[in-house]
Design a protein around this motif. Structure first.
Motif, PDB file in Angstrom:
ATOM      1  N   GLN A  21      25.359  12.585  33.324  1.00  0.00           N
ATOM      2  CA  GLN A  21      25.621  11.328  32.630  1.00  0.00           C
ATOM      3  C   GLN A  21      27.123  11.116  32.556  1.00  0.00           C
ATOM      4  O   GLN A  21      27.860  12.032  32.231  1.00  0.00           O
ATOM      5  CB  GLN A  21      25.040  11.370  31.209  1.00  0.00           C
ATOM      6  CG  GLN A  21      23.537  11.469  31.191  1.00  0.00           C
ATOM      7  CD  GLN A  21      22.986  11.554  29.792  1.00  0.00           C
ATOM      8  OE1 GLN A  21      23.720  11.672  28.825  1.00  0.00           O
ATOM      9  NE2 GLN A  21      21.680  11.493  29.680  1.00  0.00           N
ATOM     10  N   TYR A  23      30.442   9.172  31.016  1.00  0.00           N
ATOM     11  CA  TYR A  23      30.949   8.473  29.832  1.00  0.00           C
ATOM     12  C   TYR A  23      32.433   8.198  30.039  1.00  0.00           C
ATOM     13  O   TYR A  23      33.034   8.659  31.018  1.00  0.00           O
ATOM     14  CB  TYR A  23      30.713   9.305  28.569  1.00  0.00           C
ATOM     15  CG  TYR A  23      29.251   9.453  28.253  1.00  0.00           C
ATOM     16  CD1 TYR A  23      28.582   8.442  27.578  1.00  0.00           C
ATOM     17  CD2 TYR A  23      28.535  10.559  28.664  1.00  0.00           C
ATOM     18  CE1 TYR A  23      27.230   8.539  27.316  1.00  0.00           C
ATOM     19  CE2 TYR A  23      27.179  10.670  28.410  1.00  0.00           C
ATOM     20  CZ  TYR A  23      26.537   9.656  27.727  1.00  0.00           C
ATOM     21  OH  TYR A  23      25.206   9.745  27.480  1.00  0.00           O
ATOM     22  N   SER A 366      31.390   4.257  19.432  1.00  0.00           N
ATOM     23  CA  SER A 366      30.501   3.486  20.300  1.00  0.00           C
ATOM     24  C   SER A 366      31.169   2.180  20.700  1.00  0.00           C
ATOM     25  O   SER A 366      32.057   1.673  20.023  1.00  0.00           O
ATOM     26  CB  SER A 366      29.187   3.200  19.588  1.00  0.00           C
ATOM     27  OG  SER A 366      29.429   2.311  18.523  1.00  0.00           O
ATOM     28  N   GLU A 380      27.140   4.730  23.926  1.00  0.00           N
ATOM     29  CA  GLU A 380      27.417   5.807  22.973  1.00  0.00           C
ATOM     30  C   GLU A 380      28.550   6.669  23.519  1.00  0.00           C
ATOM     31  O   GLU A 380      28.318   7.709  24.126  1.00  0.00           O
ATOM     32  CB  GLU A 380      26.160   6.648  22.744  1.00  0.00           C
ATOM     33  CG  GLU A 380      25.045   5.915  22.043  1.00  0.00           C
ATOM     34  CD  GLU A 380      25.320   5.675  20.562  1.00  0.00           C
ATOM     35  OE1 GLU A 380      26.414   6.027  20.092  1.00  0.00           O
ATOM     36  OE2 GLU A 380      24.432   5.131  19.890  1.00  0.00           O
ATOM     37  N   LEU A 383      29.575  10.652  22.998  1.00  0.00           N
ATOM     38  CA  LEU A 383      29.109  11.769  23.816  1.00  0.00           C
ATOM     39  C   LEU A 383      30.183  12.281  24.774  1.00  0.00           C
ATOM     40  O   LEU A 383      30.013  13.316  25.400  1.00  0.00           O
ATOM     41  CB  LEU A 383      27.860  11.355  24.590  1.00  0.00           C
ATOM     42  CG  LEU A 383      26.599  11.272  23.722  1.00  0.00           C
ATOM     43  CD1 LEU A 383      25.472  10.616  24.470  1.00  0.00           C
ATOM     44  CD2 LEU A 383      26.193  12.662  23.273  1.00  0.00           C
ATOM     45  N   THR A 389      27.130  22.443  20.084  1.00  0.00           N
ATOM     46  CA  THR A 389      25.738  22.150  20.411  1.00  0.00           C
ATOM     47  C   THR A 389      24.819  23.201  19.819  1.00  0.00           C
ATOM     48  O   THR A 389      25.225  24.319  19.516  1.00  0.00           O
ATOM     49  CB  THR A 389      25.498  22.145  21.933  1.00  0.00           C
ATOM     50  OG1 THR A 389      25.698  23.466  22.408  1.00  0.00           O
ATOM     51  CG2 THR A 389      26.396  21.206  22.664  1.00  0.00           C
ATOM     52  N   THR A 464      29.521  15.562  17.878  1.00  0.00           N
ATOM     53  CA  THR A 464      30.691  15.012  18.556  1.00  0.00           C
ATOM     54  C   THR A 464      31.849  14.913  17.583  1.00  0.00           C
ATOM     55  O   THR A 464      31.654  14.950  16.360  1.00  0.00           O
ATOM     56  CB  THR A 464      30.373  13.624  19.128  1.00  0.00           C
ATOM     57  OG1 THR A 464      30.114  12.757  18.039  1.00  0.00           O
ATOM     58  CG2 THR A 464      29.177  13.658  20.033  1.00  0.00           C
ATOM     59  N   PHE A 470      23.827  13.767  18.045  1.00  0.00           N
ATOM     60  CA  PHE A 470      22.848  13.214  18.972  1.00  0.00           C
ATOM     61  C   PHE A 470      21.854  14.310  19.314  1.00  0.00           C
ATOM     62  O   PHE A 470      22.219  15.490  19.361  1.00  0.00           O
ATOM     63  CB  PHE A 470      23.507  12.777  20.279  1.00  0.00           C
ATOM     64  CG  PHE A 470      24.431  11.618  20.149  1.00  0.00           C
ATOM     65  CD1 PHE A 470      23.982  10.330  20.336  1.00  0.00           C
ATOM     66  CD2 PHE A 470      25.770  11.824  19.848  1.00  0.00           C
ATOM     67  CE1 PHE A 470      24.843   9.261  20.220  1.00  0.00           C
ATOM     68  CE2 PHE A 470      26.637  10.759  19.720  1.00  0.00           C
ATOM     69  CZ  PHE A 470      26.175   9.473  19.903  1.00  0.00           C
ATOM     70  N   LEU A 472      19.560  15.177  22.524  1.00  0.00           N
ATOM     71  CA  LEU A 472      19.279  14.800  23.905  1.00  0.00           C
ATOM     72  C   LEU A 472      18.072  15.589  24.379  1.00  0.00           C
ATOM     73  O   LEU A 472      17.963  16.791  24.138  1.00  0.00           O
ATOM     74  CB  LEU A 472      20.486  15.117  24.796  1.00  0.00           C
ATOM     75  CG  LEU A 472      21.822  14.551  24.344  1.00  0.00           C
ATOM     76  CD1 LEU A 472      22.939  15.110  25.203  1.00  0.00           C
ATOM     77  CD2 LEU A 472      21.807  13.046  24.460  1.00  0.00           C
ATOM     78  N   ILE A 479      18.608   9.937  24.743  1.00  0.00           N
ATOM     79  CA  ILE A 479      18.945  10.192  23.343  1.00  0.00           C
ATOM     80  C   ILE A 479      17.673  10.015  22.514  1.00  0.00           C
ATOM     81  O   ILE A 479      17.085   8.939  22.496  1.00  0.00           O
ATOM     82  CB  ILE A 479      20.052   9.235  22.861  1.00  0.00           C
ATOM     83  CG1 ILE A 479      21.332   9.499  23.659  1.00  0.00           C
ATOM     84  CG2 ILE A 479      20.304   9.399  21.367  1.00  0.00           C
ATOM     85  CD1 ILE A 479      22.390   8.453  23.464  1.00  0.00           C
ATOM     86  N   TRP A 481      17.429  10.882  19.081  1.00  0.00           N
ATOM     87  CA  TRP A 481      17.915  10.286  17.838  1.00  0.00           C
ATOM     88  C   TRP A 481      19.418  10.460  17.776  1.00  0.00           C
ATOM     89  O   TRP A 481      19.992  11.298  18.478  1.00  0.00           O
ATOM     90  CB  TRP A 481      17.236  10.882  16.601  1.00  0.00           C
ATOM     91  CG  TRP A 481      17.308  12.386  16.448  1.00  0.00           C
ATOM     92  CD1 TRP A 481      16.323  13.275  16.757  1.00  0.00           C
ATOM     93  CD2 TRP A 481      18.398  13.164  15.949  1.00  0.00           C
ATOM     94  NE1 TRP A 481      16.728  14.547  16.496  1.00  0.00           N
ATOM     95  CE2 TRP A 481      18.003  14.522  15.985  1.00  0.00           C
ATOM     96  CE3 TRP A 481      19.673  12.858  15.480  1.00  0.00           C
ATOM     97  CZ2 TRP A 481      18.822  15.566  15.582  1.00  0.00           C
ATOM     98  CZ3 TRP A 481      20.508  13.902  15.077  1.00  0.00           C
ATOM     99  CH2 TRP A 481      20.062  15.238  15.130  1.00  0.00           C
ATOM    100  N   SER A 482      20.065   9.673  16.932  1.00  0.00           N
ATOM    101  CA  SER A 482      21.492   9.866  16.694  1.00  0.00           C
ATOM    102  C   SER A 482      21.747   9.614  15.217  1.00  0.00           C
ATOM    103  O   SER A 482      21.034   8.835  14.581  1.00  0.00           O
ATOM    104  CB  SER A 482      22.316   8.915  17.560  1.00  0.00           C
ATOM    105  OG  SER A 482      22.046   7.587  17.199  1.00  0.00           O
TER     106      SER A 482
END
Lengths: 942, 173
Positions: A21, A23, A366, A380, A383, A389, A464, A470, A472, A479, A481-482
């Motif tokens: 992904q 970003y 965001s 988002e 991220l 994590t 973050t 988040f 994942l 995602i 939930w966040s």
């Protein structure tokens, strides 16, 4: 500088389980480009990324990742085709708008000081850096002229405006204001004087008018004409018709005016001209002000106000009189915090009326585009700054599944296998191939919210730096939930701890403890449900947390006991229940902690002494006492890295069996700490003398403070990266003399058990699994070896598997933002130039000076995880396989099997082909049996 | 060699008068007069021969595994010391043969067992030979590394020890 566009390996069939992904990070600058062609917005971010986003969908057209240590100070679009970025180090880069290719690059200066980038009316670029003005041609990056306004002395908080052919600059020189007028075409400048000395708190330049707020609460304005600026004073209280205790002029520019915000939260738009100052508009309540845009010869600007937690109001003021031309209330996700930045753009609607769109940057980093009263898209971007994590197991599959579902699943399964079979037998048409591809990618099985047999489906909970969490899903990277926790300060360190991992009560959700600092600098804790993201409890701690220990104790509801050490080295126990207190009191004399101080060059070890009365604060507080310290000589050693074993690491056995059937006992002390120190760096560039730089590696028992082993490497220099697993440490550093990176390994063996004969072992006389205490001395043997490594290391990690039987791979994040999986066998200290047949049989590889990097060992394949910062490995339930999550600006997820997948068939395994083969064989056997019987009968009749 | 068990078609045993029974005795010949003496001596002779022959046979059988030893040794040497299908097969057959031979020791010596033949010594030799063969098999097994004679065979799955103390820490700059 790296561009990332093109082939994405994750779409290839052979890399189905990898996810990548992209970003960009928190947006700091944005320029809309809607005039012609594709509608896009060019953004620059805190992560030093320049990117072009699709204005309709928010997708990335292209992005360029610049040097992260040089933040982007300015972004402009010049000549309608170039996006020009100004980096902190003075590099001006121009990118082609359609594809992001670099057109030209100019280095104006080298000092890392903040600067501003402006676009002149002539479409040339102006850089203002602390009193030096550079004007650069936007066509080719040629420097047109420079003007050193203050002769090398600095100008702080500069403000700049254009009016006709002149450029006006204002700034603090020392504590007083300095004003300049520059000829835009030649660079000739005049220093302007003011009629009286000024000592303002804030000031602004706008269309040749200077406005400042002085300390007496007056607003001072002056027209920048002639040699001397005549100042006019107006009292703020009379201007605003209300007493104002403090106010501030916002640096947001409004042509012919300025924006004033008062401590009451109100915002005033002031008009400035020759006559003086007047209030044009007033906006009640706190608001975020956007940039101003040119609209039909006048200007427009938007103001964003938060109505309630769910809605924000966008108000657009425009025209000479700054009348409200548009107002919209937009419903936004309340989970994004406040709005921090707004960028506005105007467009013509289909009915020829004018519409406005705003790009907002939230407190949670965001990015969202609001248009016509709704959120068109949002990204988002938090991220891009993952700091910690945790992984959570998904809930078990519920027993009751409907028949229709099973039938549907079965049908899908059959269809998939028939397609796969066709593909194997090369009978599939092109359409079927694509259908198969789609089936593989969007396998519904992958994204289920339940646990799978192999343990591949998990939730990765990421914390973050914005304070947003988040979850994942490992199946598709989506995602789940966040949760934004606004109380968390982004300044302090943020950590996640597994508070409650249910094993007995499997139907209950796992809970994570988020530990950070609140905005006033003290500690802050939040308990978050890892499956739903709901915040169960928050707690503002009255002390700042230096260290948190997750103790190896759980209470009856499976909450792990945590000990938070505050800055006075007092220990606070959580959860604060009687049960946890009684559990802890039994264990208390075995709890130790250490604090390594880089500045002081020492490590101090403490133990828990006694419980103290915590007074009014409540809670369970314990005193600690210092029991040991290790001091490093300050002039020759500074701590470069400290690494310990992961607390939850599984080790299958403590015995290592050699080829000649000898056994070595691994020294599996969980409290062993690896410390690397390096010779302090001379700050001057190139000052490192290869003869005088050393790296010293220590193995220290963190309970007793005993130095178990010490080894020094000559000509070595940091940064040092290390991984510690089982009984070995692998660390890498730079060899100054050889100009190559080196990787060293230390393996620690316990030799106190040697010499026990077989009979004693058979009879169980030697019980090697007695509890291990650091206070019972062991006879250690440390084996080490060093190898050259062909790449620069950004970060290092190691694979973990469910039971620790599978071999290990060292995961190396390289400077090229890729992850290399390096087999631990290459880092075996027993490698020799000519291994004995026994060693060969055991798998000891003959010695070579360098570590090999094969093309197949790139876990990231062709993908790049920009600004790679961390690699996390999580064991799957399948012993052979380990899940790998790498994060930087991008996120990357894949699976690795260090010793191949010896315990499972591949996902693509054709069960149908196997079944058909078996059926065909059975039929063939039956037929041939009948035939042979007949033949036998005929033979007998003969 | 199998004279006792399998009669050949054209063999005439002159020791036994039965084959000439159809032919009339010549005149004056008294069958009973001479046969008594002859019979007695022949029978004695025969028993003696048979006993010595049985003894010899028993010794022969007792020594039979000796020849096998060399063959087995050669095969083992050929098989090498790495564990694979061939070497495992050879080793297990080398172990199985002596064991099965020892199990059937009664049967092997049964035909030769009577009052006058001493099979004890051959039996002992037979056992010794087979034990040697078994020993060779075990030695091979050991050299393949399949016997738990080393410490590593007893501790290879020794779980890691429990830690008494707990410690954690942090690096602050």
């Amino acid at each position: 500088m790296l561009s990332s566009k093109g082939w994405d390996p994750c779409l290839e069939t052979s890399f189905l389980h990898c996810r990548h992904q992209e970003y960009i990070g928190k947006v700091t600058h944005a320029v809309f480009q809607t005039a012609s062609g594709k509608k896009r917005v060019i953004v620059a971010t805190e992560k030093s990324v320049v990117a072009s986003l699709n204005l309709r969908s928010g997708e990335i057209f292209w992005r360029q990742v610049l040097e992260e240590s040089e933040p982007i100070d300015g972004l402009q679009v010049a000549l309608g085709k170039y996006a020009v970025s100004l980096s902190r180090g003075g590099s001006l880069r121009s990118f082609h708008l359609p594809d992001g290719s670099l057109i030209w690059e100019t280095s104006l200066y080298t000092s890392p000081s903040p600067a501003q980038l402006f676009l002149l009316p002539s479409d040339d670029l102006l850089v203002l850096k602390q009193g030096i003005v550079y004007v650069v041609s936007s066509a080719d990056g040629r420097l047109l002229w420079t003007a050193d306004l203050l002769d090398e002395s600095r100008l702080a908080q500069t403000s700049l405006s254009f009016e006709g052919k002149n450029i006006y600059v204002a700034g603090f020189s020392g504590s007083s204001i300095a004003l300049f007028r520059i000829d835009a075409s030649t660079g000739a400048f005049t220093t302007l004087k003011t009629t009286e000395p000024l000592n303002p708190s804030s000031f602004v330049l706008s269309s040749g008018v200077f406005a400042a707020l002085d300390t007496q609460g007056d607003i001072v304005t002056g027209l920048m004409e002639g040699e001397v600026v005549e100042l006019q004073k107006t009292s703020l209280a009379t201007l605003l018709d209300s007493p104002v205790s403090s106010a501030q002029l916002l640096p947001d520019k409004i042509p012919g005016g300025c924006v004033l915000s008062t401590d009451g939260g109100s915002i005033f738009v002031l008009g400035l001209d020759k006559k003086g100052v007047e209030v044009l508009q007033q906006i009640q309540g706190p608001a975020v002000v956007s940039n101003s845009i040119v609209l039909d010869g006048t200007f427009a600007q938007s103001f964003l106000q938060r109505v309630n937690s769910k809605e924000i109001r966008v108000r657009v003021l425009s025209g000479k009189e700054w009348i409200e031309t548009a107002e919209e209330t937009v419903e936004v996700d309340p989970n994004k915090g406040g709005v921090q930045k707004v960028f506005m753009n105007a467009y013509i609607k289909t009915d020829r009326s004018r519409g406005f769109r705003v790009l907002i940057v939230g407190q949670d980093h965001s990015l969202a585009l609001l248009q016509q009263g709704k959120v068109v898209w949002s990204r988002e971007e938090a991220l891009a700054s993952v700091v910690d994590t945790l992984t959570a197991e998904l809930p078990l599959e519920k027993a009751g599944v409907s028949v229709a579902e099973v039938e549907h699943d079965l049908y899908e399964w059959l269809k998939g296998h028939v397609l796969r079979l066709k593909s194997t037998l090369m009978l599939a048409t092109a359409e079927e191939q694509t259908a198969l591809q789609a089936l593989r990618l969007n396998n519904a099985d992958k994204t289920k919210m339940t646990r799978d047999h192999n343990g591949f489906r998990k939730l990765i909970v990421v914390l973050t730096s914005s304070g947003k969490l988040f979850a994942l899903h490992t199946g598709n990277g989506g995602i789940v939930w966040s949760r934004f926790i606004p109380e968390l300060s982004t300044k302090g360190s943020l950590k996640l701890y597994p508070w409650r991992i249910p094993h007995k009560h499997v139907d209950e959700n796992p809970v994570a403890l988020v530990l950070g600092s609140s905005h006033d600098g003290t500690g802050f804790a939040a308990w978050v449900d890892m499956l739903t993201g709901s915040v169960q409890e928050t707690l503002a701690l009255p002390y700042s947390v230096k260290l948190a220990l997750a103790l190896p104790l759980v209470d009856s509801s499976e909450r792990r006991l945590h000990l938070l050490i505050d800055d006075q080295n007092k220990a606070h126990l959580y959860p604060t229940s009687d049960e946890s207190l009684s559990l802890f009191e039994k264990y208390m004399q075995n709890v130790y902690f250490y604090i390594a101080d880089k500045g002081a060059g020492q490590i101090e070890g403490y133990n828990i002494k006694s419980q103290i009365d915590s007074g009014e604060e409540g809670g369970l507080v314990f005193l600690s006492q210092k029991i040991w310290s290790v001091l490093f000589p300050k002039d020759s050693e500074t701590i470069a890295a400290i690494t310990t074993r992961r607390a939850d690491e599984m080790v299958h056995t403590q015995a290592k069996v050699l080829g000649n059937r000898d056994v070595w006992y691994k020294y599996l002390n969980k409290n062993m700490v690896f410390v690397a120190t390096v010779t302090p760096q001379d700050s001057r560039v190139g000052a490192a003398n290869p003869e005088e730089t050393w790296l010293v590696a220590y193995l220290i028992d963190s309970v007793t403070g005993q130095i178990l082993h010490r080894v020094s490497h000559a000509h070595a220099q940091g940064p040092v990266h290390a991984v510690f697993s089982e009984n070995w440490v692998v660390y890498c550093y730079f060899n100054v003399r050889n100009h190559r990176h080196e990787m060293s390994v230390l393996e620690v063996y316990d030799k106190s058990a040697d010499g026990k004969d077989v009979l004693q072992l058979m009879l169980g006389r030697y019980n090697a699994s007695v509890p291990f205490s650091s206070f019972s001395p062991r006879n250690l043997e440390v084996k080490g070896q060093s190898y050259f490594f062909p790449s620069t290391v950004r970060t290092m990690s190691v694979t973990f598997t469910a039971r620790g039987i599978t071999g290990k791979q060292i995961l190396v994040g390289t400077i090229g933002n890729q992850v290399i999986a390096l087999d631990k066998r290459f880092l075996d200290p027993r490698r020799s130039a000519d291994p004995t047949p026994m060693e060969r049989e055991e798998g000891v590889i003959p010695l070579s000076e360098g570590l090999p990097v094969f093309p197949q060992s790139y876990l990231t394949h062709a993908a790049r995880v920009e600004e790679l910062r961390g690699i996390i490995s999580v064991p799957a339930r399948l012993e052979s396989t380990c899940l790998v999550f790498a994060y930087g600006i991008d996120l990357f997820f894949t699976r690795t099997a260090p010793s191949r997948t010896y315990d499972s068939l591949t996902e693509d395994f054709s069960y149908a082909l196997l079944l058909i083969t078996i059926v065909v064989l059975v039929v063939a056997i039956a037929v041939s049996m009948v035939l042979s019987q007949r033949k036998e009968l005929r033979e007998k009749w003969k | 060699m199998e004279r006792g068990s399998k009669a050949r078609k054209w063999a005439i045993d002159f020791g036994d008068g039965a084959s000439s029974r159809e032919v009339a005795d010549p005149p004056g010949y008294s069958r009973g007069a001479s046969s008594e003496i002859e019979d007695a001596s022949a029978a004695r002779q025969k028993e003696k021969v048979e006993a010595s022959w049985k003894q010899q046979k028993a010794w022969e059988i007792a020594q039979a595994p000796f020849r096998n030893l060399f063959m087995m040794g050669f095969m083992m040497w050929m098989a090498g010391n790495t564990v694979h299908l061939f070497s495992i097969g050879i080793t297990f057959s080398a172990l199985w043969q002596p064991i099965s031979a020892l199990q059937g020791i009664g049967k092997v010596f049964e035909p030769y067992k009577d009052a006058r033949t001493d099979v004890l010594m051959p039996k002992l030799l037979f056992i010794a030979m087979n034990l040697v063969a078994l020993g060779m098999g075990l030695w091979k097994l050991n050299s393949l590394g399949l016997l738990p004679t080393h410490a590593s065979d007893w501790v290879s799955s020794l779980p890691p020890p429990q830690m008494v103390e707990f410690s954690g820490g942090v690096l602050s700059s």
